[in-house]
Scaffold this motif. Structure first.
Motif, PDB file in Angstrom:
ATOM      1  N   UNK A   1      20.810 -11.721  -6.155  1.00 21.42           N
ATOM      2  CA  UNK A   1      21.489 -12.694  -7.020  1.00 21.42           C
ATOM      3  C   UNK A   1      21.562 -14.071  -6.373  1.00 21.42           C
ATOM      4  N   UNK A   2      20.543 -14.411  -5.625  1.00 15.99           N
ATOM      5  CA  UNK A   2      20.375 -15.731  -5.032  1.00 15.99           C
ATOM      6  C   UNK A   2      18.936 -15.832  -4.557  1.00 15.99           C
ATOM      7  N   UNK A   3      18.441 -17.052  -4.427  1.00 16.02           N
ATOM      8  CA  UNK A   3      17.145 -17.204  -3.783  1.00 16.02           C
ATOM      9  C   UNK A   3      17.319 -16.932  -2.288  1.00 16.02           C
ATOM     10  N   UNK A   4      16.253 -16.548  -1.643  1.00 14.55           N
ATOM     11  CA  UNK A   4      16.331 -16.177  -0.220  1.00 14.55           C
ATOM     12  C   UNK A   4      15.236 -16.912   0.537  1.00 14.55           C
ATOM     13  N   UNK A   5      15.496 -18.170   0.837  1.00 12.02           N
ATOM     14  CA  UNK A   5      14.472 -19.037   1.430  1.00 12.02           C
ATOM     15  C   UNK A   5      14.007 -18.558   2.802  1.00 12.02           C
ATOM     16  N   UNK A   6      14.913 -17.972   3.567  1.00 13.93           N
ATOM     17  CA  UNK A   6      14.582 -17.654   4.959  1.00 13.93           C
ATOM     18  C   UNK A   6      14.420 -16.158   5.219  1.00 13.93           C
ATOM     19  N   UNK A   7      14.361 -15.359   4.177  1.00 17.05           N
ATOM     20  CA  UNK A   7      14.383 -13.911   4.380  1.00 17.05           C
ATOM     21  C   UNK A   7      13.046 -13.214   4.169  1.00 17.05           C
ATOM     22  N   UNK A   8      11.985 -13.964   3.945  1.00 18.43           N
ATOM     23  CA  UNK A   8      10.709 -13.315   3.622  1.00 18.43           C
ATOM     24  C   UNK A   8       9.563 -13.791   4.512  1.00 18.43           C
ATOM     25  N   UNK A   9       9.888 -14.270   5.694  1.00 16.55           N
ATOM     26  CA  UNK A   9       8.861 -14.826   6.570  1.00 16.55           C
ATOM     27  C   UNK A   9       7.864 -13.789   7.074  1.00 16.55           C
ATOM     28  N   UNK A  10       8.268 -12.516   7.092  1.00 17.53           N
ATOM     29  CA  UNK A  10       7.359 -11.472   7.575  1.00 17.53           C
ATOM     30  C   UNK A  10       6.878 -10.545   6.461  1.00 17.53           C
ATOM     31  N   UNK A  11       7.184 -10.880   5.220  1.00 11.84           N
ATOM     32  CA  UNK A  11       6.767 -10.013   4.115  1.00 11.84           C
ATOM     33  C   UNK A  11       5.248  -9.889   4.034  1.00 11.84           C
ATOM     34  N   UNK A  12       4.527 -10.985   4.343  1.00 14.76           N
ATOM     35  CA  UNK A  12       3.066 -10.906   4.289  1.00 14.76           C
ATOM     36  C   UNK A  12       2.532  -9.893   5.294  1.00 14.76           C
ATOM     37  N   UNK A  13       3.072  -9.925   6.513  1.00 12.90           N
ATOM     38  CA  UNK A  13       2.626  -8.987   7.542  1.00 12.90           C
ATOM     39  C   UNK A  13       3.041  -7.556   7.196  1.00 12.90           C
TER      40      UNK A  13
END
Length: 343
Positions: free
Chosen positions: A259-271
């Motif tokens: 229920x919010x954007x998560x600007x800093x929480x997906x830096x390793x999702x690609x890996x």
């Protein structure tokens, strides 16, 4: 030119069922996942097999699974997409800002019409990033690693410019209740159901359709595929567009869950998406892979992480364990390729 995979097209050589199962990547991957579950269940019987823990495990893996389905198509073509995590962020931001704009600045009480527009914006913006990636890779002939690494930074930068570097916290309550925390069919989380539908469609598309056959063909031998009439440029653009589209959908799912954007929480999702795809038996060399394998592969690091938390192992060991399993999977893939080439 035809790929030899555990999910190969129908023209694959007919062999006895036992031999096909023994040689299938999916079977061995499933056995590894089962072994991990058994080990953690022996250590703490009330932990990993607890219904609540299993439910949270499925929910936490849903977004990554959607990303990994798109990644499977990309890697089967012998490509790579490093931008999926930040495209997810950008799509979530674009969706949230659109819903806020349509609701007069605060979308908390927005209805389903506004939510539907927000979903279309999330998926559309993700697909647009994918098309840009595909055009630069297929038409401009820039290496996929460079293009998607550039998009990785550009998508995150664009999201931060749109928000001023702060998360958008006004998200429709109805969206969070329905998709983020909602359940159906006897308590199955809606996030899990959506991810399962995406995986099922992806498996069907890759394993049984012309689109899937062309994807395998390009990954096996792009030049040969071109000579047999496959529109390689167009197909690669579509594959990267699909990866971007699913990143946009994952961004909308993340927005609903947190229920919010998560600007800093997906830096390793690609890996993590690459790791899950490769662990699922998709070869980094292209031409080999399956969505079913990816579904299993995504859960291997997820079970490792959840199991370590349950038995009280330091979280610092988690990425080390995932790295060891990933390197082992790539080594196994290379060993199989060498053995096949020596026949």
């Amino acid at each position: 030119m035809t790929a030899t995979t555990d999910s190969a097209p129908p023209q694959a050589e007919k062999r006895p069922l036992a031999r096909r199962l023994a040689g299938a990547n999916t079977l061995w991957i499933a056995l590894v996942l089962l072994a991990l579950i058994v080990v953690f269940a022996i250590i703490d019987p009330s932990g990993i097999l607890n219904v609540t823990n299993l439910q949270y495990l499925l929910i936490e893996t849903s977004v990554l699974l959607v990303l990994s389905v798109g990644m499977t198509f990309v890697i089967v073509t012998s490509g790579i997409d490093l931008s999926v995590g930040t495209v997810l962020v950008f799509s979530g931001v674009a969706s949230a800002l659109t819903m806020n704009a349509l609701s007069g600045g605060d979308s908390t009480n927005a209805g389903w019409g506004v939510i539907a527009v927000g979903g279309v914006v999330a998926v559309g913006s993700g697909a647009l990033w994918g098309v840009v990636n595909g055009l630069l890779i297929a038409k401009a002939r820039i290496p996929a690693l460079i293009v998607t690494l550039g998009s990785f930074g550009a998508a995150l930068g664009a999201a931060e410019l749109l928000t001023g570097g702060s998360d958008v916290r006004s998200v429709p309550t109805a969206l969070g209740k329905a998709l983020g925390s909602g359940t159906s069919f006897g308590g199955i989380p809606n996030m899990v159901l959506l991810a399962a539908v995406v995986a099922a469609i992806g498996a069907w598309l890759l394993a049984t359709t012309r689109f899937g056959r062309y994807t395998y063909a390009i990954g096996s031998n792009e030049v040969a595929a071109q000579r047999t009439g496959v529109g390689v440029t167009r197909h690669l653009v579509l594959v990267y567009a699909l990866s971007g589209l699913l990143s946009g959908l994952a961004g909308f799912m993340s927005l609903a869950y947190f229920t919010t954007t998560t600007l800093t929480s997906h830096s390793t999702d690609n890996l993590n998406a690459i790791a899950g795809t490769v662990l699922g038996g998709t070869s980094l060399f292209g031409g080999v892979g399956s969505v079913i394998g990816t579904v299993i592969g995504v859960f291997i690091p997820a079970v490792l992480n959840k199991g370590f938390v349950i038995i009280g192992v330091s979280p610092f060991w988690q990425p080390i364990a995932v790295a060891i399993v990933l390197v082992a999977a790539v080594w196994f893939d290379q060993a199989r390729r060498r053995a096949r080439n020596q026949r």
